[in-house]
Design an enzyme around this catalytic site. Structure first.
Site: not given
Ligand code: SF4
Ligand code: FE
Length: 492
Positions: A456, A293, A258, A191, A104, A297, A100, A300
């Site tokens: 996560e 968000h 985190e 995060t 983001c 996902y 991660c 990422c």
């Molecule tokens: Fe982390 Fe994925 Fe959230 Fe970006 S989108 S902060 S990489 S969990």
């Molecule tokens: Fe996240």
């Protein structure tokens, strides 16, 4: 253009007085702490890649306000192309870090705030959007990281914020002043909070009239007076503190982060307040941040999935079984699942639309379907990766054993000799390379990176049930009943 390099970003953190605690102690030099530094390197990659010409199209954008080139992580999406590029950028970074990369949450918070503040002002004649735009321009010009801070502790989940035994279990206003507000409470599982220059705080759920003191949104520096952070630990994290352990760590350069962020009576000046009691907009801000968000996902986790698949394929090759049809089929299945997730990320972007502010939002139903699949497919991908790797990924002796000169055999063999003899693979790879790929898989499936890739995937951007509620709301069952009636020639 003021985009920072990775090194400049790391140096910028040294100027902050962020208060960090770990293992019951204050960490003074947290930038160089071996358990924290990999997570900083991860964020630094979002800066590094922005300077590479081959990634400029994905990693940078043109600010719609200043016309300057900015890092895409500070951009407000102007069309569906921007939304798609965001997902592609996230896949790229997942591939480069296998972790991660944290930035983001700030990007998603900036975009959710941009459209929501506009609509609050439309209804109430407030000045939040202009305030927010000034903050946004500063974030773009200085190329900063924000922690999009949403998740409150929540206490008894059956009760509203104002109904908790301890009033601080949802972040709240404890004092209203002429020049601003004083807030108290905490945000959990934040995060990248320690690696962020700013915190962009939002409410965590829809609220009613009795929750006015909790319906707040604001920005504040991460080292503001009264803020401190308690580091969240991860499975196998202390391997990063050991000597001669870079192979055992599995991914020694990158990692996630985190922390619990505590707001111990923090003053926020008026200019950084973006919601102050407009409880009827709390739900909109939550829905927009979570929607963005959930789209994220689909990028990422797919990038990290690419590394999992690659590592599983390498493990099979080093084991000498890469030609077996069962092995090939498992890799096909993993790829199918991973690309399905990517399709969801792209689909909700392609179907995005313009909000009243001009900023673009994703298709909410498809983003929730994306995240719902994320709560499942990475688990199956990990199951197949463990299947292909074999038990060695969790039973391998330590790196120090492979390097040990201690003589243990009757013919003078060292512990290192014995390990290298019995953990040999197909004969074409070194035992060390085999160990490296096994440890990487352990890291991704069970170790520090599993925080980002597994749990996560389940709970980040909202737990599965939160998406099911949204899917129910957006699914238009009534419209589908009409379709069925029409085909069946039911007239009532
Ligand atoms: Fe982390 Fe994925 Fe959230 Fe970006 S989108 S902060 S990489 S969990
Ligand atoms: Fe996240």
């Amino acid at each position: 253009m003021t985009m920072m390099t990775g090194e400049q970003y790391i140096e910028s953190l040294r100027k902050l007085n962020t208060r960090v605690y770990m293992f019951g102690e204050k960490i003074e030099n947290w930038v160089d702490h071996p358990m924290i530094r990999p997570s900083i390197n991860c964020v630094a990659m979002t800066y590094e890649l922005a300077h590479k010409p081959e990634y400029a199209d994905l990693m940078t954008a043109t600010s719609h306000i200043t016309g300057e080139t900015v890092n895409r992580f500070t951009n407000i999406h102007q069309n569906t192309e921007d939304l798609k590029k965001k997902v592609k950028m996230q896949r790229l970074l997942g591939q480069k870090t296998a972790s991660c990369f944290q930035r983001c949450v700030g990007m998603d918070a900036l975009n959710a705030e941009y459209s929501t503040t506009y609509e609050i002002d439309e209804k109430y004649g407030t000045n939040y959007h202009e305030n927010f735009k000034k903050y946004l321009i500063m974030m773009q010009k200085e190329d900063l990281v924000a922690d999009g801070a949403m998740t409150d502790p929540k206490g008894d989940r059956s009760r509203a914020p104002h109904g908790q035994d301890d009033a601080d279990l949802f972040l709240r206003i404890v004092e209203r002043r002429e020049d601003g507000i004083v807030v108290r409470g905490a945000k959990c599982h934040q995060t990248g909070s320690i690696n962020s220059h700013w915190h962009l705080v939002m409410p965590t759920i829809s609220m009613g009239p009795d929750d006015k003191d909790y319906a707040i949104s604001f920005a504040c520096p991460s080292d503001a007076d009264g803020i401190y952070m308690i580091y969240g630990r991860q499975s196998c994290d202390t391997r990063k503190l050991e000597d001669d352990s870079d192979i055992d760590v599995g991914n020694s350069r990158f990692g996630g982060q985190e922390a619990l962020v505590v707001f111990d009576d923090v003053f926020v000046p008026n200019e950084y307040i973006f919601m102050n009691g407009e409880y009827d907009f709390a739900g909109m801000l939550v829905e927009r941040f979570a929607g963005f968000h959930r789209q994220s996902y689909g990028g990422c986790k797919v990038g990290v999935g690419d590394v999992v698949i690659g590592a599983a394929a390498l493990a099979a090759e080093y084991n000498g079984v890469e030609k077996a049809s069962a092995v090939k089929d498992k890799l096909i299945e993993m790829t199918h699942l991973n690309e399905t997730l990517y399709s969801c990320g792209l689909a909700c972007s392609t179907e995005g639309y313009k909000t009243a502010s001009g900023g673009y939002f994703i298709d909410l139903l498809l983003a929730n379907v994306c995240k719902q699949n994320i709560t499942r497919f990475p688990y199956e991908i990990v199951r197949l990766a463990e299947d292909l790797a074999g038990g060695m990924m969790v039973t391998l002796p330590a790196q120090k054993d492979f390097h040990s000169d201690l003589k243990v055999g009757k013919n003078g063999e060292t512990i290192g000799d014995v390990c290298n003899k019995y953990f040999v693979g197909n004969g074409k790879c070194s035992t060390e390379d085999r160990a490296r790929v096994m440890r990487l898989l352990e890291n991704l499936c069970l170790g520090t990176a599993a925080v980002g890739y597994r749990t996560e995937s389940m709970h980040g951007a909202g737990s599965p049930q939160a998406q099911r509620i949204m899917i129910q709301r957006q699914g238009n069952i009534e419209g589908k009943k009409e379709l069925a009636k029409d085909i069946a020639r039911i007239t009532k």
